[in-house]
Design a protein around this motif. Structure first.
Motif, PDB file in Angstrom:
ATOM      1  N   VAL A 173      34.333  47.869  37.327  1.00 15.68           N
ATOM      2  CA  VAL A 173      33.435  48.110  36.197  1.00 15.68           C
ATOM      3  C   VAL A 173      33.183  49.602  36.045  1.00 15.68           C
ATOM      4  O   VAL A 173      33.505  50.399  36.927  1.00 15.68           O
ATOM      5  CB  VAL A 173      32.093  47.376  36.391  1.00 15.68           C
ATOM      6  CG1 VAL A 173      32.304  45.868  36.407  1.00 15.68           C
ATOM      7  CG2 VAL A 173      31.397  47.820  37.677  1.00 15.68           C
ATOM      8  N   GLU A 174      32.581  49.957  34.902  1.00 18.63           N
ATOM      9  CA  GLU A 174      32.257  51.344  34.628  1.00 18.63           C
ATOM     10  C   GLU A 174      30.883  51.699  35.202  1.00 18.63           C
ATOM     11  O   GLU A 174      30.067  50.813  35.482  1.00 18.63           O
ATOM     12  CB  GLU A 174      32.321  51.586  33.122  1.00 18.63           C
ATOM     13  CG  GLU A 174      33.722  51.378  32.569  1.00 18.63           C
ATOM     14  CD  GLU A 174      33.839  51.680  31.082  1.00 18.63           C
ATOM     15  OE1 GLU A 174      32.790  51.840  30.422  1.00 18.63           O
ATOM     16  OE2 GLU A 174      34.982  51.756  30.583  1.00 18.63           O
ATOM     17  N   ALA A 204      39.142  48.185  47.294  1.00 23.97           N
ATOM     18  CA  ALA A 204      38.756  49.121  46.239  1.00 23.97           C
ATOM     19  C   ALA A 204      37.873  48.440  45.193  1.00 23.97           C
ATOM     20  O   ALA A 204      36.960  49.066  44.638  1.00 23.97           O
ATOM     21  CB  ALA A 204      39.995  49.714  45.573  1.00 23.97           C
ATOM     22  N   ASN A 205      38.132  47.167  44.929  1.00 33.27           N
ATOM     23  CA  ASN A 205      37.286  46.429  43.988  1.00 33.27           C
ATOM     24  C   ASN A 205      35.846  46.378  44.486  1.00 33.27           C
ATOM     25  O   ASN A 205      34.896  46.588  43.724  1.00 33.27           O
ATOM     26  CB  ASN A 205      37.815  45.003  43.793  1.00 33.27           C
ATOM     27  CG  ASN A 205      39.200  44.958  43.184  1.00 33.27           C
ATOM     28  OD1 ASN A 205      39.671  45.941  42.607  1.00 33.27           O
ATOM     29  ND2 ASN A 205      39.857  43.827  43.309  1.00 33.27           N
ATOM     30  N   GLN A 230      33.261  41.624  55.732  1.00 33.03           N
ATOM     31  CA  GLN A 230      32.529  42.176  56.874  1.00 33.03           C
ATOM     32  C   GLN A 230      32.632  43.701  56.899  1.00 33.03           C
ATOM     33  O   GLN A 230      31.639  44.397  57.147  1.00 33.03           O
ATOM     34  CB  GLN A 230      33.083  41.600  58.183  1.00 33.03           C
ATOM     35  CG  GLN A 230      32.557  40.230  58.553  1.00 33.03           C
ATOM     36  CD  GLN A 230      33.006  39.825  59.944  1.00 33.03           C
ATOM     37  OE1 GLN A 230      34.177  39.992  60.311  1.00 33.03           O
ATOM     38  NE2 GLN A 230      32.079  39.310  60.738  1.00 33.03           N
ATOM     39  N   ALA A 231      33.833  44.202  56.648  1.00 31.28           N
ATOM     40  CA  ALA A 231      34.020  45.651  56.646  1.00 31.28           C
ATOM     41  C   ALA A 231      33.223  46.307  55.525  1.00 31.28           C
ATOM     42  O   ALA A 231      32.653  47.395  55.707  1.00 31.28           O
ATOM     43  CB  ALA A 231      35.511  45.970  56.494  1.00 31.28           C
ATOM     44  N   ALA A 232      33.147  45.661  54.369  1.00 28.68           N
ATOM     45  CA  ALA A 232      32.378  46.217  53.251  1.00 28.68           C
ATOM     46  C   ALA A 232      30.891  46.249  53.573  1.00 28.68           C
ATOM     47  O   ALA A 232      30.201  47.237  53.275  1.00 28.68           O
ATOM     48  CB  ALA A 232      32.626  45.389  51.993  1.00 28.68           C
ATOM     49  N   VAL A 233      30.395  45.205  54.191  1.00 35.83           N
ATOM     50  CA  VAL A 233      28.977  45.165  54.573  1.00 35.83           C
ATOM     51  C   VAL A 233      28.678  46.242  55.609  1.00 35.83           C
ATOM     52  O   VAL A 233      27.633  46.909  55.552  1.00 35.83           O
ATOM     53  CB  VAL A 233      28.603  43.767  55.092  1.00 35.83           C
ATOM     54  CG1 VAL A 233      27.192  43.769  55.678  1.00 35.83           C
ATOM     55  CG2 VAL A 233      28.706  42.733  53.975  1.00 35.83           C
ATOM     56  N   ASN A 271      39.854  43.394  34.852  1.00 37.27           N
ATOM     57  CA  ASN A 271      40.544  42.479  35.742  1.00 37.27           C
ATOM     58  C   ASN A 271      41.686  43.242  36.424  1.00 37.27           C
ATOM     59  O   ASN A 271      42.551  43.805  35.760  1.00 37.27           O
ATOM     60  CB  ASN A 271      41.110  41.309  34.931  1.00 37.27           C
ATOM     61  CG  ASN A 271      41.968  40.374  35.744  1.00 37.27           C
ATOM     62  OD1 ASN A 271      41.472  39.457  36.380  1.00 37.27           O
ATOM     63  ND2 ASN A 271      43.277  40.575  35.712  1.00 37.27           N
ATOM     64  N   VAL A 272      41.672  43.281  37.756  1.00 39.55           N
ATOM     65  CA  VAL A 272      42.695  44.012  38.503  1.00 39.55           C
ATOM     66  C   VAL A 272      43.790  43.045  38.933  1.00 39.55           C
ATOM     67  O   VAL A 272      43.566  42.154  39.751  1.00 39.55           O
ATOM     68  CB  VAL A 272      42.092  44.712  39.741  1.00 39.55           C
ATOM     69  CG1 VAL A 272      43.194  45.434  40.525  1.00 39.55           C
ATOM     70  CG2 VAL A 272      40.999  45.693  39.326  1.00 39.55           C
TER      71      VAL A 272
END
Length: 417
Positions: free
Chosen positions: A145-146, A65-66, A96-99, A258-259
């Motif tokens: 971030v927003e 999610a980040n 890899q999954a995000a890319v 910061n999460v």
């Protein structure tokens, strides 16, 4: 003797409570001003391209999610370069999954070599080398971030005197007591300290959790290579930008979040044991001692224990109430829309006791264990292997050819000072 020491400790606690009240005033005043004033409007120039450098090491809380937050920022010219040390890192598959999901925005790079002792900077050297754009944004993997995040950075850099932008830090996502304490610290100490220092004294506190630089500024420093052997690279770069180059360091309007969700109390304590050692290495001991006043409750408790009395108990009660008001109010102000957990009050008190122990340890300890690396931290947060002889000042970093550049020498003088 006992009476004098008790009185001194109680007086220090009272001074600390007053300083916290001043800090709370500046934080709330800033938040009110931001709510009243609209965001600055861009000049209409073509938006500057921004390369987000995001080193990964292990799988942070809710890492997927980040990363998703940075994939959909709605800015016309940006990239997110994800870095891992090697394919064995658990974060590699997540990256890899995000890319694969956002190929138009994200890229993945494996670290090239291991030039220094700071694992994060080793990755940043690789990531900066492949970045396409001239604004380089360091972004930690555990942040969100927003939506206006990149637009604000681009607007701020339209001023040629700006060399660096950092963001106030807040914390969200707590599901355990350790993470609640972590997020409280990020909001009430890190974020509040950045805001108050800038508002009250025009002091720039640069925090590497979110830090943007012009490429030309970084090159004037000597690149990330010049800070490969310091642990507080954000501190070094921030001082170089303002003192070495005479550029402005700007604290942005919106915080970066910061999460922290599932950190244990032990993990929280170990993190700030390390952080206090690093912090003390970067600032003079008198300032390190003075900053402990921002955690006044332990002073009040020690004073009351040395000489119990109704007056001492009254000071303890007053300082406790002041600290709780400060932390709860700042926590709410810097994370609007987030609930305040029921455990916040006991978390504040336990946090402060553990942080005082970590602070006291930081007066004397010089070794840290960071990302599996056992290292000694010298003046200016310079890193040396634990078997190396102590070094009293930070010598100049050498370039790849073995020669020391003029900019590196200057930056190291700033660091040692």
């Amino acid at each position: 003797m006992t009476h004098a020491l008790s009185l001194t400790l109680l007086t220090l606690a009272g001074i600390g409570a007053f300083v916290l009240g001043v800090q709370l005033f500046f934080v709330l005043r800033r938040q009110w001003s931001l709510a009243q004033a609209p965001a600055p409007v861009s000049s209409g120039r073509t938006p500057a391209g921004i390369s987000i450098l995001k080193p990964l090491c292990g799988v942070d809380d809710d890492l997927e999610a980040n990363l998703a937050c940075f994939a959909t920022l709605g800015y016309p010219a940006y990239e997110v370069i994800l870095g891992v040390k090697d394919a064995r890192d658990p974060a590699y598959q997540v990256a890899q999954a995000a890319v694969a999901r956002w190929p138009q925005v994200m890229r993945l790079e494996l670290q090239h070599g291991e030039p220094g002792l700071n694992p994060k900077v080793n990755q940043l050297i690789t990531l900066a080398g492949v970045a396409r754009y001239d604004i380089l944004l360091i972004s930690d993997s555990n942040t969100r971030v927003e939506p206006d995040y990149l637009h604000e950075i681009a607007r701020t850099f339209e001023d040629p005197d700006v060399g660096c932008i950092s963001h106030p830090v807040s914390g969200i996502g707590e599901q355990t007591l350790g993470s609640l304490m972590d997020n409280l610290y990020q909001s009430t100490t890190t974020g509040a300290g950045q805001i108050a220092a800038k508002q009250a004294a025009d002091q720039d506190i640069v925090v590497g959790k979110s830090m943007a630089l012009r490429r030309e500024v970084l090159e004037a420093l000597g690149g990330f290579y010049s800070v490969r052997n310091v642990l507080a690279e954000d501190f070094v770069i921030g001082r170089w930008v303002t003192r070495g180059l005479g550029k402005r360091a700007v604290v942005a309007r919106a915080p970066v979040y910061n999460v922290s969700q599932k950190k244990s109390v032990s993990a929280f304590f170990k993190r700030y044991l390390r952080w206090c050692i690093i912090h003390h290495s970067c600032i003079p001991t008198p300032l390190y001692l003075a900053q402990s006043l921002l955690n006044p409750l332990p002073y009040a408790l020690l004073g009351a224990m040395l000489e119990p009395s109704l007056r001492a108990l009254g000071v303890v009660a007053g300082v406790t109430v002041a600290k709780l008001i400060h932390d709860v109010a700042v926590f709410r102000a810097l994370r609007p829309g987030q609930p305040t957990p029921a455990m916040t009050v006991p978390a504040v008190l336990l946090k402060d006791v553990l942080l005082f122990v970590a602070w006291a340890n930081g007066l004397f300890a010089r070794s840290v264990d960071w990302r599996g690396n056992k290292l000694r931290v010298m003046a200016g947060s310079r890193l040396v292997p634990p078997t190396s002889a102590p070094v009293q000042s930070l010598p100049g970093a050498e370039t790849a050819s073995g020669a020391k550049s003029e900019s590196e020498s200057d930056s190291n003088e700033l660091l040692a000072g």
